[in-house]
Design an enzyme around this catalytic site. Sequence first.
Site, short mmCIF file in Angstrom:
data_model
loop_
_atom_site.label_atom_id
_atom_site.label_comp_id
_atom_site.label_asym_id
_atom_site.label_seq_id
_atom_site.Cartn_x
_atom_site.Cartn_y
_atom_site.Cartn_z
N LYS A 129 0.83 -1.21 0.00
CA LYS A 129 0.00 0.00 0.00
C LYS A 129 0.86 1.26 0.00
O LYS A 129 0.64 2.18 -0.80
CB LYS A 129 -0.92 0.02 1.23
CG LYS A 129 -1.92 1.17 1.21
CD LYS A 129 -2.39 1.55 2.59
CE LYS A 129 -1.41 2.49 3.24
NZ LYS A 129 -1.89 3.07 4.52
N ASP A 147 -6.40 1.48 1.33
CA ASP A 147 -6.35 1.61 2.78
C ASP A 147 -7.72 1.22 3.32
O ASP A 147 -8.55 0.67 2.60
CB ASP A 147 -5.95 3.03 3.19
CG ASP A 147 -7.00 4.07 2.82
OD1 ASP A 147 -8.00 3.72 2.13
OD2 ASP A 147 -6.84 5.23 3.23
#
Length: 218
Positions: A129, A147
């Site tokens: 991420k 997220d």
Amino acid sequence: MGCPREGLKEKKRRALAILEALKEAYPGAKTELKHNSPFQLLVATVLSAQATDKSVNEATPALFARFPNAQALAQALPEEVEPYIKRIGLYRTKARNLVALARKLLEEHGGEVPKDKRALMRLPGVGWKTATVVLGAAFGVPGIAVDTHVARLARRLCLSQAKSPEGIGKDLEALFPKKDWVFVHHALVLHGRYVCLARKPRCGDCPLAAHCPSRQEG
């Protein structure tokens, strides 16, 4: 309300309608993490794991004044970094990771943030991420980072039921044009942060409501 049965064409058509609504609601969407360089964005993104952008933005001005680049941070001890980030979750681990990250940047990349995802993910404290966020926000490399906000919206909008962030990102990237991937990430984060809240989504104020199978009436 469950997700509708729809083929890929129908889902893509709905995704494009969502994209247009996001562009109208969040033109110029970008990260809310304050930074002045790819290095500072990388540090801020590492700090944002399991923490709010607000708490990170409160800490980084003093942190970056003291350690503005990889060269400066690589000379520090974790104990010197800790006081600057003490109000951020997991601050001791993050301090260790940031110093190690800066040293590795210096040793392997001349102090510069690499534009390669695999190279980024080899840095301490950097996962899929974080690497995707930094590549998109700093260098415009296409990718949809996932997220908690993006994951929640992907499920509520019935765009992905994948379990992992990587799986959700892959599903979303299959639905949206590649040139819009970075925008989609930032716009969904903003929408999740301010409208499609985790506990009580503001469906009455939602510009995506017409395209959302999970919308709550009234």
